[in-house]
Design an enzyme around this catalytic site. Structure first.
Site, PDB file in Angstrom:
ATOM      1  N   SER A 100      22.154  40.602  44.932  1.00 41.81           N
ATOM      2  CA  SER A 100      21.121  41.636  44.924  1.00 41.81           C
ATOM      3  C   SER A 100      21.636  43.068  44.964  1.00 41.81           C
ATOM      4  O   SER A 100      20.850  44.007  44.852  1.00 41.81           O
ATOM      5  CB  SER A 100      20.171  41.431  46.114  1.00 41.81           C
ATOM      6  OG  SER A 100      20.883  41.546  47.343  1.00 41.81           O
ATOM      7  N   GLY A 135      25.476  36.715  46.799  1.00 38.82           N
ATOM      8  CA  GLY A 135      25.472  38.160  46.967  1.00 38.82           C
ATOM      9  C   GLY A 135      24.942  38.827  45.716  1.00 38.82           C
ATOM     10  O   GLY A 135      25.539  39.763  45.184  1.00 38.82           O
ATOM     11  N   TYR A 143      41.585  51.138  54.120  1.00 36.28           N
ATOM     12  CA  TYR A 143      41.063  50.022  53.328  1.00 36.28           C
ATOM     13  C   TYR A 143      42.119  48.934  53.152  1.00 36.28           C
ATOM     14  O   TYR A 143      42.141  47.961  53.906  1.00 36.28           O
ATOM     15  CB  TYR A 143      40.541  50.511  51.970  1.00 36.28           C
ATOM     16  CG  TYR A 143      39.644  49.468  51.337  1.00 36.28           C
ATOM     17  CD1 TYR A 143      38.291  49.437  51.631  1.00 36.28           C
ATOM     18  CD2 TYR A 143      40.158  48.469  50.516  1.00 36.28           C
ATOM     19  CE1 TYR A 143      37.465  48.446  51.108  1.00 36.28           C
ATOM     20  CE2 TYR A 143      39.351  47.478  49.988  1.00 36.28           C
ATOM     21  CZ  TYR A 143      38.007  47.473  50.282  1.00 36.28           C
ATOM     22  OH  TYR A 143      37.201  46.488  49.774  1.00 36.28           O
TER      23      TYR A 143
END
Length: 400
Positions: free
Chosen positions: A53, A51, A241
């Site tokens: 980028s 992950g 969340y």
């Protein structure tokens, strides 16, 4: 060659194109923000960032390269330029690879599905052939809407939903003219197998699969350390969340960390942790109801005292490499969010949240900063970039 002028066009917080020059400049800024960088050409530990980028994964990659001098592999999933520009992550990866080369770092970037065993095989082969058959660090930072189970072919889909009852919250939107509005939105609760599906995508299953796959190939170095990046957040957003479907996935991730930590300690004298990062504007977070409003208000309270992702990941690398003591909470998590969850800060944000309306929001939140941060995710609102000039969009994927 495919040069053209790229104007920012968006649907809400989603932009249709990205600006290569702006993305490159942002990566440069992140690298320059890293203090006391490792000497150019120094051969650091071998690391794998899954992950690499965007968001905290990008910050982990750049902080590791600049601060620690890591070499190794970054894995991400980005779209190449075609009728539209490439994704912002495509251009950020090209820019990161360029800086890595300039500083003598041997970093290879692979574009594909990190959940697949095909990608795991590619990584294992590269570690064997190029990096001496050893891996010192693995950073796991994956946010995805779907995951295909490599064993069964089952496709799981993650959802952003509360658990138990509908959730109504304030949220921040901008109208067609860019004027801010504070609205109430209601999200229906999880139903059926929503929780299980979300855990299957965003929990620790794939992280553990990566460790098992690499261990079976005898690629984990003595003292191997792995960290999965996570978030807890404010009580103001907890219902959607931490107490929602994503929170169930994060709890699974933390449980996986404890299992992996025990296993790695016995096999290679290593360890596994979750790193609880603090709030930031990311492509993932802007999709969560209430988060945009919360982050804007948090910036209104703290201003420049907010710690950017690159600063947080410098702290994490310092702890993982022993430059600073590993600072764990009672559940074995690295906590980089103390400044955000400070009671005085949360009290001030909660007071602003309670009085936030479309009429008052510009006084309570730093909306100019927030809007710029969203645009910067796609390479816009970057100082020093002439957005009236044509720019080359057909940027190739970096080759080793």
């Amino acid at each position: 060659m495919s040069e053209r002028v790229i104007a920012p066009k968006s649907r809400g917080f989603l932009f249709l194109d990205s600006h290569p020059g702006g993305c490159r400049q942002l990566v440069d800024e992140m690298w320059q923000a890293v203090p006391a960088p490792a000497p150019a050409g120094s051969e650091g530990p071998v690391a794998l960032v899954i992950g690499s980028s965007a968001g905290y994964g990008l910050a982990a990659t750049i902080a590791g390269l600049a601060r620690v001098g890591i070499r190794g592999i970054g894995v991400c999933f980005e779209k190449a330029p075609a009728r539209r520009t490439g994704t912002a992550g495509w251009y950020r990866t090209a820019a990161t690879a360029r800086l890595a080369r300039q500083h003598g770092r041997d970093m290879v970037f692979l574009n594909g599905d990190a959940f697949s065993d095909t990608m795991k095989e590619q990584v294992a082969d590269l570690l064997t052939e190029r990096f001496g058959g050893r891996l010192d660090y693995l950073i796991y930072s994956v946010a995805a809407p779907r995951r295909t189970d490599p064993d069964t072919g089952t496709v799981y889909a993650s959802v952003l939903k509360p658990v138990g009852s509908p959730y109504t919250t304030k949220t921040l939107v901008f109208d067609e003219d860019g004027a801010p509005e504070v609205k109430e939105v209601t999200t229906a609760p999880a139903e059926g197998d929503d929780i299980e599906q979300t855990v299957a995508v965003m929990g620790g299953t794939d992280w553990e699969r990566w460790i098992t796959f690499l261990a079976d190939r005898s690629l984990l170095a003595e003292g191997f350390t792995t960290a999965a990046l996570s978030y807890i957040g404010s009580p103001l957003t907890a219902a959607i969340y931490r107490q929602g479907t994503i929170g169930a996935a994060k709890s699974h991730l933390e449980g996986t960390a404890r299992t992996l930590d025990e296993r790695l300690g016995k096999t290679v004298g290593g360890r596994a942790v979750t790193s609880v990062n603090a709030a930031a504007v990311t492509q993932s977070s802007t999709a969560i109801p209430g988060i945009a409003l919360y982050v804007g208000l948090l910036r209104g309270v703290l201003g420049d005292a907010m710690v950017a992702p690159i600063g947080q990941l410098v702290q994490l690398w310092d702890q993982l490499t022993g430059a600073r003591p590993l600072d764990l909470d009672d559940e074995g998590r690295v906590r980089l969010d103390a400044w955000e969850l400070d009671p005085a800060v949360q009290h001030a944000v909660a007071e602003r949240w309670g009085t936030a309306t479309s009429d008052t929001i510009t006084e309570l939140a730093d909306l100019d900063w927030f809007s710029d941060e969203v645009r910067r995710l796609y390479g816009f609102s970057v100082l020093g970039i002439d957005y009236t000039a044509a720019v080359e969009t057909d940027v190739p994927w970096p080759t080793p």
